[in-house]
Design a protein around this motif. Structure first.
Motif, mmCIF file in Angstrom:
data_model
loop_
_atom_site.group_PDB
_atom_site.id
_atom_site.type_symbol
_atom_site.label_atom_id
_atom_site.label_comp_id
_atom_site.label_asym_id
_atom_site.label_seq_id
_atom_site.Cartn_x
_atom_site.Cartn_y
_atom_site.Cartn_z
ATOM 1 N N LEU A 40 74.119 32.117 -33.367
ATOM 2 C CA LEU A 40 74.806 30.810 -33.464
ATOM 3 C C LEU A 40 73.645 29.709 -32.817
ATOM 4 O O LEU A 40 73.258 28.728 -33.083
ATOM 5 C CB LEU A 40 75.996 30.352 -33.146
ATOM 6 N N VAL A 41 73.576 30.223 -31.346
ATOM 7 C CA VAL A 41 72.669 29.414 -30.420
ATOM 8 C C VAL A 41 71.444 29.271 -30.821
ATOM 9 O O VAL A 41 70.584 28.575 -30.692
ATOM 10 C CB VAL A 41 73.039 30.107 -29.181
ATOM 11 N N GLY A 42 70.554 30.839 -31.375
ATOM 12 C CA GLY A 42 69.484 30.871 -32.043
ATOM 13 C C GLY A 42 69.298 29.769 -33.229
ATOM 14 O O GLY A 42 68.374 29.075 -33.070
ATOM 15 N N VAL A 43 70.205 29.846 -34.175
ATOM 16 C CA VAL A 43 70.060 29.059 -35.357
ATOM 17 C C VAL A 43 70.145 27.598 -35.028
ATOM 18 O O VAL A 43 69.452 27.102 -35.445
ATOM 19 C CB VAL A 43 71.336 29.186 -36.344
ATOM 20 N N MET A 44 70.949 27.163 -34.101
ATOM 21 C CA MET A 44 71.071 25.819 -33.683
ATOM 22 C C MET A 44 69.719 25.269 -33.153
ATOM 23 O O MET A 44 69.481 24.213 -33.137
ATOM 24 C CB MET A 44 72.353 25.553 -32.895
ATOM 25 N N SER A 45 69.260 26.070 -32.192
ATOM 26 C CA SER A 45 68.298 25.724 -31.575
ATOM 27 C C SER A 45 66.860 25.423 -32.357
ATOM 28 O O SER A 45 66.006 24.536 -32.511
ATOM 29 C CB SER A 45 67.891 26.824 -30.480
ATOM 30 N N LEU A 46 66.885 26.427 -33.376
ATOM 31 C CA LEU A 46 65.840 26.330 -34.383
ATOM 32 C C LEU A 46 66.054 25.122 -35.421
ATOM 33 O O LEU A 46 64.937 24.432 -35.797
ATOM 34 C CB LEU A 46 65.703 27.572 -35.377
ATOM 35 N N MET A 47 67.333 24.744 -35.621
ATOM 36 C CA MET A 47 67.469 23.703 -36.628
ATOM 37 C C MET A 47 67.503 22.227 -35.881
ATOM 38 O O MET A 47 67.349 21.203 -36.502
ATOM 39 C CB MET A 47 68.869 23.812 -37.232
ATOM 40 N N SER A 48 67.831 22.304 -34.489
ATOM 41 C CA SER A 48 67.568 21.058 -33.710
ATOM 42 C C SER A 48 66.845 21.241 -32.488
ATOM 43 O O SER A 48 67.334 22.020 -31.583
ATOM 44 C CB SER A 48 69.049 20.457 -33.340
ATOM 45 N N LEU A 295 79.353 25.263 -32.289
ATOM 46 C CA LEU A 295 79.484 24.694 -33.645
ATOM 47 C C LEU A 295 79.706 23.028 -33.999
ATOM 48 O O LEU A 295 78.848 22.843 -34.541
ATOM 49 C CB LEU A 295 80.801 25.215 -34.429
ATOM 50 N N ARG A 296 80.526 22.548 -32.972
ATOM 51 C CA ARG A 296 80.904 21.219 -33.215
ATOM 52 C C ARG A 296 79.690 20.302 -32.623
ATOM 53 O O ARG A 296 78.999 19.432 -33.340
ATOM 54 C CB ARG A 296 82.054 20.819 -32.319
ATOM 55 N N ASN A 297 79.081 20.920 -31.452
ATOM 56 C CA ASN A 297 77.735 20.195 -31.052
ATOM 57 C C ASN A 297 76.760 20.130 -31.761
ATOM 58 O O ASN A 297 76.102 19.202 -32.123
ATOM 59 C CB ASN A 297 77.651 20.780 -29.617
ATOM 60 N N GLY A 298 76.312 21.685 -32.199
ATOM 61 C CA GLY A 298 75.258 21.639 -33.183
ATOM 62 C C GLY A 298 75.201 20.827 -34.552
ATOM 63 O O GLY A 298 74.388 20.135 -35.034
ATOM 64 N N LEU A 299 76.636 20.562 -35.117
ATOM 65 C CA LEU A 299 76.755 20.084 -36.278
ATOM 66 C C LEU A 299 76.525 18.737 -36.024
ATOM 67 O O LEU A 299 76.243 17.882 -37.020
ATOM 68 C CB LEU A 299 78.316 20.482 -36.811
#
Length: 330
Positions: A40-48, A295-299
């Motif tokens: 999840l951390v990896g995906v969020m860092s790639l998306m933002s 999840l909440r922070n990334g979204l």
């Protein structure tokens, strides 16, 4: 000659020491929640590009703090095959008692804090007594306490926020200008939870009761007494979470922490605990709370609607329980 040949053969057959990548892979496979957090951390860092910054990661820790502290208390309950729906209301009531006693009644702050934590423990003892001696199902007993706690918070505050003392409000500040105090409190409560579960008689009793209550009783564990301890711990942790939340809001609000009990239960379950009892640990609960916060922070960083965020979190909870069920069958 034969001996040399045997040594050579054994050398060829001896397994190689696992490499660092193999060890990491094994750890991730054995810890599904940790694997999910890493992905999840990896995906969020790639998306933002704003996600993987020091300030944002500290924000994630602050956002996770209250939920994690509540969830640590709920861990005791779920490990023992119970449920506690009252922790959000108990958190709000405890914070309200602190603010009311320190401001309206003029009590010293240290005494107001003790009174607030004592309020949480008392609420837990009442729930535990209803379950142990009143034979009420945990769902019903703690649902009743949810309503009682919220009602008392509204009565004491007359439905209005109460300002908290400045010394308590500092809990919402940072240490050294960068490390949030709520994160420190969260880590401390996690260490206490781990120590209670792993190194105390009550912790071992929780696992025994959750695994098989009747067998625990026959083995000499005083199940009724231990349930009082379990729910008192949950109430005490809820009180501390309420104080931390009030410090962040700079006031005690009777309607604060609405729905937090569901986040706490979700964090425990996502962290690998079983609702049927006997399984759960503090590190898993912390990871579960961090998953929800990430999840909440990334979204939010991706400007996803708050309505859709609820849908995503619900799906994650369902998947966590499904994966855990499939893993146990395997």
């Amino acid at each position: 000659m034969a001996t040399d040949t045997l040594k050579t053969s054994n050398a060829h057959q001896s397994p190689k020491a696992p490499g660092g990548s193999a060890v990491l892979r094994r750890v991730l496979l054995d810890n599904g929640a940790l694997s999910a957090l890493v992905v999840l951390v990896g995906v969020m860092s790639l998306m933002s590009g704003d996600f993987l910054t020091t300030q944002n990661l500290l924000n994630v820790g602050v956002q996770a703090a209250v939920t994690a502290i509540l969830a640590f208390g709920v861990t005791f309950v779920i490990v023992s095959a119970g449920i506690d729906l009252s922790v959000g209301s108990v958190a709000a009531l405890s914070a309200t008692v602190l603010a009311w006693s320190a401001t309206s009644q003029g009590l010293p702050v240290w005494l107001a804090v003790i009174l607030a934590v004592g309020t949480g423990i008392l609420c837990g003892l009442v729930s535990g007594a209803l379950i142990s001696f009143g034979k009420l199902p945990p769902f019903i007993a703690t649902l009743a306490m949810l309503s009682i706690g919220r009602g008392l918070a509204l009565v004491i505050s007359q439905g209005s926020p109460i300002e908290i003392p400045e010394s308590v409000a500092r809990l919402g500040d940072t240490l050294g200008g960068w490390l949030p105090v709520p994160v420190i409190v969260m880590i401390a409560m996690g260490l206490i939870t781990g120590a209670v579960l792993a190194r105390t008689y009550s912790g071992r009793a929780m696992y025994a009761i959750g695994g098989n209550e009747e067998a625990a009783r026959l083995s000499g564990i005083r199940v009724k007494r231990q349930k009082l301890v379990i729910y008192a711990l949950s109430g005490g942790f809820a009180a501390i979470a309420g104080i931390v939340l009030a410090s962040r809001l700079a006031s005690a609000q009777p309607q604060a922490a609405v729905g937090y009990e569901l986040d706490a239960i979700a964090a425990v379950v996502i962290g690998g605990a079983s609702l049927s009892g006997g399984v759960g640990k503090a590190s898993g609960t912390l990871i579960g709370a961090l998953i929800l916060a990430v999840l909440r922070n990334g979204l939010n960083l991706l400007s996803v609607s708050a309505f859709w965020q609820q849908v995503v979190i619900g799906v994650v909870i369902a998947l966590a329980v499904l994966v855990d069920s499939l893993r146990r069958r395997a």
